[in-house]
Scaffold this active site. Structure first.
Site, short mmCIF file in Angstrom:
data_model
loop_
_atom_site.label_atom_id
_atom_site.label_comp_id
_atom_site.label_asym_id
_atom_site.label_seq_id
_atom_site.Cartn_x
_atom_site.Cartn_y
_atom_site.Cartn_z
N ALA A 60 0.81 -1.23 0.00
CA ALA A 60 0.00 0.00 0.00
C ALA A 60 0.85 1.29 0.00
CB ALA A 60 -0.97 -0.03 1.18
N ARG A 106 -4.81 0.85 -8.73
CA ARG A 106 -5.18 -0.23 -7.79
C ARG A 106 -6.24 0.35 -6.85
NH1 ARG A 106 -1.24 -4.53 -5.13
NH2 ARG A 106 -3.11 -5.79 -5.32
N ASP A 140 -4.41 -2.30 3.90
CA ASP A 140 -4.52 -1.52 2.66
C ASP A 140 -5.51 -0.39 2.81
OD1 ASP A 140 -3.41 -4.26 1.69
OD2 ASP A 140 -3.02 -2.80 0.10
O1 MRU Z 1 -1.35 -7.01 -3.20
P1 MRU Z 1 -0.25 -6.47 -2.34
O2 MRU Z 1 0.95 -7.33 -2.31
O3 MRU Z 1 0.05 -5.03 -2.67
O4 MRU Z 1 -0.89 -6.49 -0.87
C1 MRU Z 1 -0.12 -5.98 0.18
C2 MRU Z 1 -0.78 -6.10 1.49
O5 MRU Z 1 -1.88 -6.56 1.63
C3 MRU Z 1 -0.05 -5.48 2.64
O6 MRU Z 1 -0.37 -6.12 3.82
C4 MRU Z 1 -0.42 -4.00 2.75
O7 MRU Z 1 -0.34 -3.37 1.52
C5 MRU Z 1 0.46 -3.30 3.73
S1 MRU Z 1 2.13 -3.09 3.10
C6 MRU Z 1 2.99 -2.22 4.28
#
Ligand code: MRU
Length: 338
Positions: free
Chosen positions: A51, A86, A228
């Site tokens: 995120a 996203r 997120d």
């Molecule tokens: O699909 P992704 O790999 O972007 O998902 C990431 C996550 O779900 C993480 O837990 C979240 O973004 C926090 S990253 C500090």
């Protein structure tokens, strides 16, 4: 723009590069991300992910495009495309809202550059503050379980949940980390395992289905995950599989902590039901692909359901560990995020 380097972002010669998170850990490959098309492609394929990092990479790109002479209307259009790349992680929207304010200034080029660099610096500080607040909750001898990847790869700093775990380990309080492999894209098996190895933190990789029996055997002292998006009522969207861990933790009486910067808060979003959940390609579930190649094991025309995130209700969360400190269930119920 000045040269800049984080674990997975690099600015050099006025170009933006990202560390290819699909090639890790087999290969450390840097890819050019200096156009909107290139960066959006990398975001869609999760070559750049996490995120906070998505928002930071989009902000840096806007600043670089401005420096290269893009007109204000072109930057407005670029910002809109990046914003839609996203849908679930709100850090992207929050960062781009700040970049839009800079873009509205008369002298927008230096304003955009300064804002993008400020966002990077702030993210490092936010990560440190989260790690400090969270590590105070980790008891000596802890065996922690984490999901997906929330480390330096996903932020500009030490990470969120993984930053807490790394700091708690430095303080001598972590005996073992259970790392969920995190199907379908294996961020745990590929990225968190790699990061913990680099940091010298002891870990054991497990498939997602193993968490329940470990908890039943008393082998997990706390669960730490990132987020997120955090809704105003405390519900949390995070990588698919997070919700099942929270249910399991509640059943077994194990604390379940969410670590995130305030840029993950969405006060305009009333609850988890209002969080948009990204649906992704069937190929992620019918097989696996990486720098090692691609394999499909499901029938050619298998029908697939593939939401990238799920929502954990606030009632299952023991604490929201933000850069501003630990927020308790009572505080959330009293409207702290509203
Ligand atoms: O699909 P992704 O790999 O972007 O998902 C990431 C996550 O779900 C993480 O837990 C979240 O973004 C926090 S990253 C500090």
């Amino acid at each position: 723009m000045q040269t800049l380097q984080t674990t997975s972002l690099r600015v050099a010669d006025n170009q933006l590069f990202i560390l290819d998170q699909q090639a890790l850990p087999q290969e450390k490959r840097w890819l050019d991300a200096s156009s909107v098309e290139a960066l959006v492609g990398h975001i869609h394929s999760l070559r750049v992910r996490g995120a906070p990092l998505i928002g930071l990479s989009a902000s840096l790109l806007l600043a670089l495009l401005a420096e290269k002479g893009a007109r204000r209307d072109e930057l407005v259009a670029a910002l809109a495309i990046l914003r839609a790349s996203r849908p679930t992680a709100v850090n992207l929207m929050n960062n781009l809202d700040r970049m839009k304010l800079a873009l509205d200034e008369a002298d927008f080029v230096p304003a955009l550059v300064a804002e993008a660099l400020r966002l990077i610096d702030e993210d490092k500080q936010l990560c440190n503050a989260i790690a400090k607040a969270g590590s105070a909750l980790v008891k000596p001898g802890s065996r922690l379980l984490t999901h997906c990847n929330t480390g330096g790869l996903a932020t500009a700093g030490v990470g969120t949940a993984l930053g807490v775990i790394a700091r708690a380990h430095q303080e001598g309080n972590v005996t073992n980390v259970w790392v969920d492999e995190t199907r379908p894209l294996l961020q745990g098996g590929r990225l968190t395992a790699w990061e913990l190895g680099e940091l010298g933190v002891p870990y054991q990789l497990i498939t997602d289905s193993m968490a329940a029996s470990l908890m039943a055997k008393g082998q997990v002292d706390a669960v730490w995950v990132g987020a997120d998006r955090i809704a105003a009522n405390g519900d949390v969207a995070n990588k698919i599989g997070t919700y099942s861990l929270a249910v399991l933790a509640k059943f077994h009486g194990i604390p379940f902590y969410v670590a995130a910067p305030h840029t993950t808060l969405d006060r305009d979003c009333p609850n988890g039901e209002a969080i948009p959940i990204e649906q992704r390609a069937a190929s992620e579930v019918t097989g696996v692909a990486g720098s090692f190649g691609a394999v499909q094991w499901a029938p050619e025309n298998a029908q697939v359901y593939n939401p990238a995130f799920d929502v954990t209700p606030a009632s299952l969360i023991s604490g929201w560990v933000l850069d501003t400190g630990v927020v308790t269930p009572k505080e959330v119920a009293e409207g702290r995020f509203a």
